[in-house]
Design an enzyme around this catalytic site. Structure first.
Site, short mmCIF file in Angstrom:
data_model
loop_
_atom_site.label_atom_id
_atom_site.label_comp_id
_atom_site.label_asym_id
_atom_site.label_seq_id
_atom_site.Cartn_x
_atom_site.Cartn_y
_atom_site.Cartn_z
N SER A 126 -9.89 32.57 -2.16
CA SER A 126 -11.33 32.48 -1.88
C SER A 126 -11.76 33.64 -0.99
O SER A 126 -11.03 34.04 -0.07
CB SER A 126 -11.60 31.16 -1.16
OG SER A 126 -12.90 31.14 -0.64
N TYR A 150 -9.29 25.48 5.99
CA TYR A 150 -9.25 25.74 4.55
C TYR A 150 -9.00 27.23 4.27
O TYR A 150 -8.11 27.60 3.51
CB TYR A 150 -10.57 25.29 3.90
CG TYR A 150 -10.74 25.82 2.50
CD1 TYR A 150 -9.98 25.33 1.45
CD2 TYR A 150 -11.66 26.84 2.23
CE1 TYR A 150 -10.12 25.85 0.17
CE2 TYR A 150 -11.81 27.35 0.96
CZ TYR A 150 -11.03 26.86 -0.06
OH TYR A 150 -11.16 27.38 -1.33
N LYS A 154 -5.64 29.35 2.55
CA LYS A 154 -5.70 30.31 1.43
C LYS A 154 -5.04 31.63 1.83
O LYS A 154 -4.28 32.21 1.07
CB LYS A 154 -7.15 30.54 1.00
CG LYS A 154 -7.77 29.36 0.27
CD LYS A 154 -7.12 29.15 -1.10
CE LYS A 154 -7.64 27.95 -1.84
NZ LYS A 154 -6.86 27.60 -3.04
C1 WQD Z 1 -24.21 28.31 -0.07
C2 WQD Z 1 -25.44 28.54 0.81
C3 WQD Z 1 -25.50 27.09 2.72
C4 WQD Z 1 -26.06 23.31 0.67
C5 WQD Z 1 -18.26 27.24 0.19
C6 WQD Z 1 -16.90 27.45 0.80
C7 WQD Z 1 -16.14 28.48 0.04
C8 WQD Z 1 -16.10 28.15 -1.43
C9 WQD Z 1 -17.45 27.87 -1.99
C10 WQD Z 1 -14.21 27.00 -2.30
C11 WQD Z 1 -25.11 28.50 2.30
C12 WQD Z 1 -26.67 26.82 1.79
C13 WQD Z 1 -25.87 24.64 0.96
C14 WQD Z 1 -27.32 22.71 0.95
C15 WQD Z 1 -28.11 24.83 1.74
N1 WQD Z 1 -15.30 26.98 -1.62
N2 WQD Z 1 -26.89 25.39 1.50
N3 WQD Z 1 -28.31 23.51 1.45
O1 WQD Z 1 -20.64 27.79 2.05
O2 WQD Z 1 -20.94 29.88 0.65
O3 WQD Z 1 -18.99 28.44 0.28
O4 WQD Z 1 -18.12 26.92 -1.18
O5 WQD Z 1 -13.52 26.26 -2.75
O6 WQD Z 1 -14.88 28.55 0.56
O7 WQD Z 1 -17.07 27.88 2.13
O8 WQD Z 1 -21.21 27.63 -0.45
O9 WQD Z 1 -22.69 26.27 -1.84
O10 WQD Z 1 -21.86 25.31 0.35
O11 WQD Z 1 -23.53 27.17 0.38
O12 WQD Z 1 -29.03 25.51 2.23
O13 WQD Z 1 -27.55 21.51 0.73
O14 WQD Z 1 -26.34 27.45 0.58
O15 WQD Z 1 -25.87 26.96 4.05
O16 WQD Z 1 -25.93 29.43 2.94
P1 WQD Z 1 -20.51 28.46 0.77
P2 WQD Z 1 -22.29 26.50 -0.44
#
Ligand code: WQD
Length: 343
Positions: A126, A150, A154
């Site tokens: 990741s 996490y 990785k």
């Molecule tokens: C994206 C953006 C949130 C939910 C995570 C893990 C990473 C990978 C993928 C792997 C951020 C914003 C989110 C919501 C929001 N995992 N958001 N409202 O955090 O980039 O990555 O998932 O297995 O390791 O860290 O992805 O989709 O959670 O968030 O505003 O209800 O959307 O704050 O800026 P992220 P995400």
């Protein structure tokens, strides 16, 4: 004789799409999955919409006896190792689970591979191993400083795999660092089926769009980005799956020197902000999606975006799907399967 690929975690969201792409590319596939966060229905659906059917073995990557039995009874040419836990918040609350499943599970798998002379491995990593990036776009050799257990697991497995690959007889391996995988197979038959409340943006928006949840919370509107919301490099899961098939071919055709590991980013190279994703979803479904501004989510970086040059140069791979297609395909999956795979 066709080549046989073992996909650990092959019943999950990403694994099921990779299994499908491998079958459609002429590989035989053995899926090994403990179904802790996946459904056997994904395997049945893959068989329905692809050119073949995977062999399914239920088992846990920490179970050395099960892995040894698998390698003894199937001629495996290469492994794609996807099995693992992936919830960042849960990894902070229960780090030992993450070190056990992700790290001990991986070393158990590598031991079994060494024992049975299986020499090629693609590891699911990741971009989160970088923590908060200092420069953009993010390159594979930029500094790594994960900010969650996490992410640490990785990175540890990346390091272990790099060392093992240096000495394993005939070994070559590839570490694929995913940015933000989203979307679903265009048939709407397989997709992401999160347990409980989704943590991630796309599945959460999908459930608001479907009326299962009231309102999207936009976490952080004061980031140093053009519209103040955080930017991520969302990648369609079908592009991601095709990247894995390219990586497997690369290793099996021995285009990579023995006893080496390569790290490759899988992203589009184009970032989208939370506000842009929200708008893209509204366009995809042709309706408003309720949203309200909320404080930043702890641990979130302002901006993630992949440098995609190495994937192109080494694998001849580039993402093809647009943000609009990611939303449309995710929405089709959500509409056809309002409760995911069900129980
Ligand atoms: C994206 C953006 C949130 C939910 C995570 C893990 C990473 C990978 C993928 C792997 C951020 C914003 C989110 C919501 C929001 N995992 N958001 N409202 O955090 O980039 O990555 O998932 O297995 O390791 O860290 O992805 O989709 O959670 O968030 O505003 O209800 O959307 O704050 O800026 P992220 P995400």
């Amino acid at each position: 004789m066709g080549k046989t690929i073992l996909a650990t975690g092959g019943a999950g969201f990403i694994g099921s799409h990779i299994t499908l792409e491998l079958l459609n590319s002429g590989y035989d596939v053995v899926v090994f999955d403990n179904l802790s966060n996946s459904s056997p229905k994904s395997i049945a659906r893959v068989a329905r919409i692809s050119n073949g059917a995977p062999v399914f073995i239920k088992g846990d990557v920490r179970d050395a006896a099960a892995l040894n039995a698998l390698f003894a009874s199937h001629e495996i040419d290469a492994v794609i190792h996807l099995a693992g836990l992936k919830a960042v918040g849960e990894s902070v609350a229960h780090p030992q689970r993450y070190y056990d499943v992700n790290v001990a599970g991986s070393t158990t798998l590598f031991n079994a591979m060494l024992h049975h002379g299986v020499k090629h491995l693609v590891f699911s990593s990741s971009a989160t191993v970088h923590g908060a990036p200092k420069t953009l776009p993010m390159r594979e050799n930029d500094p790594t400083r994960p900010v969650s257990p996490y992410g640490s697991t990785k990175l540890m497995v990346e390091q272990i795999l790099t060392d093992v690959s240096k000495v394993g007889a005939g070994w070559s391996s590839m570490i694929l660092r995913y940015f933000n995988p989203v979307g679903a197979h265009p048939s709407g038959q397989i997709g992401e089926d999160p347990l409980g409340t989704p943590d991630n943006l796309f599945p959460f928006i999908a459930q608001v769009a479907a009326g299962r949840r009231e309102c999207l919370q936009i976490f952080g509107t004061d980031y140093p980005t053009p519209d103040g919301t955080a930017i991520r490099d969302y990648i369609h899961v079908m592009d991601l799956a095709r990247g894995h098939v390219k990586a497997i071919k690369h290793l099996l055709e021995q285009r990579q020197p023995v006893n080496t590991t390569e790290v490759v980013n899988l992203g589009t190279g184009k970032g989208a902000s939370v506000a842009e994703v929200h708008r893209a979803w509204e366009q995809a479904i042709g309706a408003d999606i309720p949203a309200r501004n909320a404080p930043r989510r702890p641990g979130d970086a302002p901006h993630y975006c992949a440098d995609t040059g190495k994937a192109k140069a080494l694998l001849g791979w580039q993402a093809r799907y647009t943000l609009a297609q990611m939303c449309q395909d995710h929405w089709r999956w959500q509409q056809i399967n309002p409760e995911g795979y069900g129980t």
